[in-house]
Write an enzyme that holds these catalytic residues in place. Structure first.
Site, PDB file in Angstrom:
ATOM      1  N   ARG A  92      16.581  21.599  19.104  1.00 30.13           N
ATOM      2  CA  ARG A  92      16.701  22.729  18.172  1.00 30.13           C
ATOM      3  C   ARG A  92      15.984  23.953  18.740  1.00 30.13           C
ATOM      4  NH1 ARG A  92      17.257  22.887  12.324  1.00 30.13           N
ATOM      5  NH2 ARG A  92      19.113  21.625  12.627  1.00 30.13           N
ATOM      6  N   GLU A 133      11.375  24.502  13.938  1.00 29.38           N
ATOM      7  CA  GLU A 133      11.012  24.196  15.327  1.00 29.38           C
ATOM      8  C   GLU A 133      11.126  25.427  16.232  1.00 29.38           C
ATOM      9  OE1 GLU A 133      12.836  22.253  13.423  1.00 29.38           O
ATOM     10  OE2 GLU A 133      11.842  20.315  13.432  1.00 29.38           O
ATOM     11  N   LYS A 187       9.820  14.049  -6.226  1.00 29.65           N
ATOM     12  CA  LYS A 187      10.088  13.074  -5.169  1.00 29.65           C
ATOM     13  C   LYS A 187       9.451  11.741  -5.578  1.00 29.65           C
ATOM     14  CE  LYS A 187      10.433  13.418  -0.158  1.00 29.65           C
ATOM     15  NZ  LYS A 187      10.190  14.319   0.984  1.00 29.65           N
TER      16      LYS A 187
HETATM   17  C1  TPP Z   1      15.275  19.898  12.339  1.00 34.64           C
HETATM   18  C2  TPP Z   1      14.531  18.790  11.628  1.00 34.64           C
HETATM   19  N1  TPP Z   1      13.184  18.765  11.702  1.00 34.64           N
HETATM   20  C3  TPP Z   1      12.495  17.784  11.091  1.00 34.64           C
HETATM   21  C4  TPP Z   1      13.145  16.784  10.411  1.00 34.64           C
HETATM   22  C5  TPP Z   1      12.360  15.638   9.801  1.00 34.64           C
HETATM   23  N2  TPP Z   1      12.543  15.611   8.337  1.00 34.64           N
HETATM   24  C6  TPP Z   1      13.380  14.813   7.740  1.00 34.64           C
HETATM   25  S1  TPP Z   1      13.402  14.991   6.096  1.00 34.64           S
HETATM   26  C7  TPP Z   1      12.176  16.168   6.180  1.00 34.64           C
HETATM   27  C8  TPP Z   1      11.631  16.799   4.956  1.00 34.64           C
HETATM   28  C9  TPP Z   1      12.770  17.362   4.163  1.00 34.64           C
HETATM   29  O1  TPP Z   1      12.251  18.020   3.015  1.00 34.64           O
HETATM   30  P1  TPP Z   1      13.287  18.548   1.935  1.00 34.64           P
HETATM   31  O2  TPP Z   1      14.376  19.271   2.601  1.00 34.64           O
HETATM   32  O3  TPP Z   1      12.502  19.272   0.930  1.00 34.64           O
HETATM   33  O4  TPP Z   1      13.929  17.225   1.336  1.00 34.64           O
HETATM   34  P2  TPP Z   1      13.208  16.138   0.398  1.00 34.64           P
HETATM   35  O5  TPP Z   1      12.825  15.000   1.324  1.00 34.64           O
HETATM   36  O6  TPP Z   1      12.040  16.789  -0.252  1.00 34.64           O
HETATM   37  O7  TPP Z   1      14.259  15.722  -0.581  1.00 34.64           O
HETATM   38  C10 TPP Z   1      11.826  16.415   7.498  1.00 34.64           C
HETATM   39  C11 TPP Z   1      10.795  17.383   7.940  1.00 34.64           C
HETATM   40  C12 TPP Z   1      14.561  16.845  10.376  1.00 34.64           C
HETATM   41  N3  TPP Z   1      15.286  15.881   9.770  1.00 34.64           N
HETATM   42  N4  TPP Z   1      15.209  17.849  10.978  1.00 34.64           N
HETATM   43 MG    MG Z   2      11.607  18.742  -0.785  1.00 36.59          MG
END
Ligand code: TPP
Ligand code: MG
Ligand code: DXP
Length: 624
Positions: free
Chosen positions: A377, A349, A264
């Site tokens: 959710r 969640e 990242k």
């Molecule tokens: C249901 C839900 N909970 C929390 C979030 C907030 N959120 C957005 S991106 C993220 C992290 C995503 O991590 P990953 O899937 O590993 O993607 P990366 O950013 O590492 O590419 C979170 C927790 C969300 N978008 N949807």
């Molecule tokens: Mg990730």
């Protein structure tokens, strides 16, 4: 920094106007193009704000995806969608990136109105695999059994339960052309937690110990156990290696998971070195140093984060739960002070809420910190696992109301209506930092059932002192013989006080009250409303089922003819833009409140005069 002209796209990038252009490039051109894309991303996103870290991590992966597959015939679905900037850049939208996340500009997520290459617009995580399963089944039934669906899922999103519900179905359908591309950078915001995170680490280590990248592993893993072929781990920054893995996956024909390992923030030192979240989401920053160039006063989040630590110091029964968002929800100080009392459950969640019910049944008082938009959710868990049992759980909903640049699936504009249906749930809506502290204490002191505290994404602003506190209502403004009652919920109270001042200058007396709690309705409000010619409620939530409509229902039920008007957010999905513009466009500003009052007072006077004329004896009418 932002006064320098935008960086021109590099010579190779300038020639990429559709994914098909990528297929014409020679392998040796790809690292050059990747570098140009990274320079472009840092330049543009440092000016607009956005998800810089996630997109820097998927440059090569996205190039490989579009070189191997044929979007939009093959459907590429991005889970959460915050990592789709590179996809947008190579699918004809490069020249619009200066409008990213701005009103009428590019969305920060896929958008079907922008391109046929985009599929899912919802920014809520862990949905892509379910979309993929549905899409391939639908294609098959519609005579297109060979259309492939490639779901790009992050390791964080994979910790969401929906992914495993989908995998349970995908894995049971051999031959179904679902290709899961796992973008494993080891983090959500913070490093990914839980057994899944450990499992992915083990798979990475097993590969680095035994085999060359890209070879399929016979290591037993969760995915093969569920019926998917597994390819990887693959260096997600090596385009030829990812391409080879994707071609293998395509050739296999059935459900398959390609495990890509990425970093990242890759290629931009301020992001790579950003310990908290690798610049997951940034505001306007200096592109060289990465230092934030925008700053507003203390946020609501920081006020919450400080107060919850004070409460936790006083009460050992207070614990907290986050769904992979320790920093964004302000729990980092609590976690640092009491690491055993803060639980990061991953992007889960539903589990967060029901495990909170478990904690409460064990005698603790959990605080579940979520963004408002994500509480939907876990609505069933809140309703049936917490409220049905009348458990003392406090939900702290950040980003309530209009959030702004994240757009339709991030505005926290449903919670007051959605949660008002939950029996026994008390919903606190603080208007300022002092009330947040007071109401957080009241909510966490409530042992008789669940409570909610909700506040917006913005600077919290100065406190608004009450002139009086009567029957649970904070009186913020009062004039003798006031004609109008303004009921301002939470942060809208500030606009109500401002509107009252303007109306006062026009000789219109106004009473302004803050009910502090949106639910249950304050029992004195109907009587107070009856003492005024006109009552206007203001809330940063949809009007349908919101606070105002519930007050109207209570007045009607009580046979109370009080004139009531509700100023609320419209019952539709709202686009992205600045929070201030969107609030103003929706009429939640002082000027609109003033206009609403004047319009209805005039209408009232006109109606009154007309009814007097109708009821007057004939000669009196002639004299008028
Ligand atoms: C249901 C839900 N909970 C929390 C979030 C907030 N959120 C957005 S991106 C993220 C992290 C995503 O991590 P990953 O899937 O590993 O993607 P990366 O950013 O590492 O590419 C979170 C927790 C969300 N978008 N949807
Ligand atoms: Mg990730
Ligand atoms: C994609 C997602 O859900 C989060 O990254 C969100 O964009 C962050 O929003 P804030 O910037 O308001 O924390």
């Amino acid at each position: 920094m932002t006064d320098t002209p935008p960086l021109a796209a590099g010579p190779l990038l300038r020639e990429i106007n559709a994914p098909s252009d990528l297929k014409l490039l020679a392998p040796e051109q790809l690292p050059v193009l990747a570098e140009e894309i990274r320079d472009f991303l840092v330049d543009r996103v440092s000016r607009t704000g956005g998800h810089l870290g996630p997109n820097l991590g998927v440059v090569e992966l996205t190039l490989a995806l579009h070189r191997v597959f044929d979007s939009p015939t093959d459907r590429i679905v991005f889970d959460t969608g915050h990592q789709a900037y590179v996809h947008k850049i190579v699918s004809g939208r490069r020249e619009h990136f200066d409008t990213l996340r701005r009103e009428d500009g590019l969305s920060g997520y896929p958008s079907r109105s922008e391109s046929d290459h985009d599929v899912v617009e919802n920014s809520h995580a862990s949905t892509a695999l379910s979309y993929a399963d549905g899409l391939v089944r639908g294609f098959a039934l519609r005579g297109q059994p060979h259309r492939r669906v490639i779901a790009v899922v992050g390791d964080g999103a994979l910790s969401g339960g929906m992914c495993w519900e989908a995998l349970n179905n995908i894995g049971a359908a051999p031959g179904q052309p679902v290709i899961v591309v796992l973008n494993d950078n080891g983090r959500s915001y913070a490093p990914t937690t839980g057994a899944l995170g450990r499992h992915l680490t083990a798979l990475r280590k097993a590969a680095s110990a035994d085999a060359v990248d890209g070879e399929s592993q016979d290591t037993a893993n969760l995915f093969t156990a569920l019926g998917l072929a597994y390819i990887g781990p693959v260096d997600g920054h090596d385009v030829p290696a990812v391409e080879a893995a994707l071609r293998r996956a395509a050739a296999l024909g059935g459900p398959v998971l390609v495990h890509c390992v990425t970093r990242k923030g890759r290629g931009y030192l301020p992001a790579e070195r950003h310990e908290a979240d690798c610049m997951h989401a940034v505001g306007v920053i200096d592109r060289v140093s990465g230092i934030a160039l925008q700053s507003s006063g203390p946020s609501w989040t920081s006020v919450f984060g400080e107060e919850i630590v004070r409460i936790a110091a006083e009460r050992a029964d207070i614990v907290a739960i986050t769904a992979a968002m320790v920093h964004p929800t302000g729990l980092h100080d609590f976690a640092r002070a009491y690491p055993d009392r803060v639980f990061d459950v991953g992007i889960a969640e539903q589990h967060a809420v029901t495990s909170a019910a478990g904690l409460a049944l064990a005698g603790l008082h959990p605080v579940v910190a979520l963004y408002s938009t994500f509480v939907g959710r876990a609505f069933d868990q809140l309703l049936m696992d917490v409220a049905l049992h009348r458990l003392p759980v406090t939900f702290v909903l950040d980003r309530a109301g209009i959030t702004g640049p994240d757009g339709s699936s991030h505005h926290g504009m449903w919670d007051l209506a959605l949660l008002a249906v939950v029996p026994g749930l008390a919903i606190a809506v603080p208007r300022d930092p002092a009330r947040l502290r007071e109401l957080l204490r009241d909510a966490t002191a409530n042992k008789s059932g669940p409570t909610v505290l909700r506040f917006p994404k913005s600077a919290a602003g100065p406190d608004i002192s009450a002139l009086d506190h009567v029957d649970g209502l904070d009186v913020l403004g009062i004039t003798h013989d006031a004609e109008v009652l303004l009921v301002g919920l939470g942060p809208t109270a500030r606009a109500c006080v401002d509107a009252a001042a303007v109306l006062g200058e026009q000789g219109i007396g106004v009473t302004v009250v803050d009910p502090r709690w949106a639910a249950p309705l304050n029992p004195w409000l109907p009587e107070l409303a009856s003492a005024h010619r006109l009552t206007v409620t203001v809330e940063d939530n949809i009007g349908t089922g919101g606070f105002g409509s519930r007050l109207a229902h209570q007045l009607a039920q009580g046979g109370n003819p009080t004139r009531l008007r509700t100023i609320a957010l419209p019952h539709r999905f709202l686009p992205h833009g600045t929070r201030a513009d969107l609030l103003r466009n929706c009429g939640l500003d002082a000027a609109t409140i003033v206009r609403t009052v004047l319009r209805h007072l005039d209408a009232d006077s006109t109606a009154t005069a007309a009814s007097r004329r109708r009821s007057a004896p004939p000669h009196a009418a002639a004299q008028n």
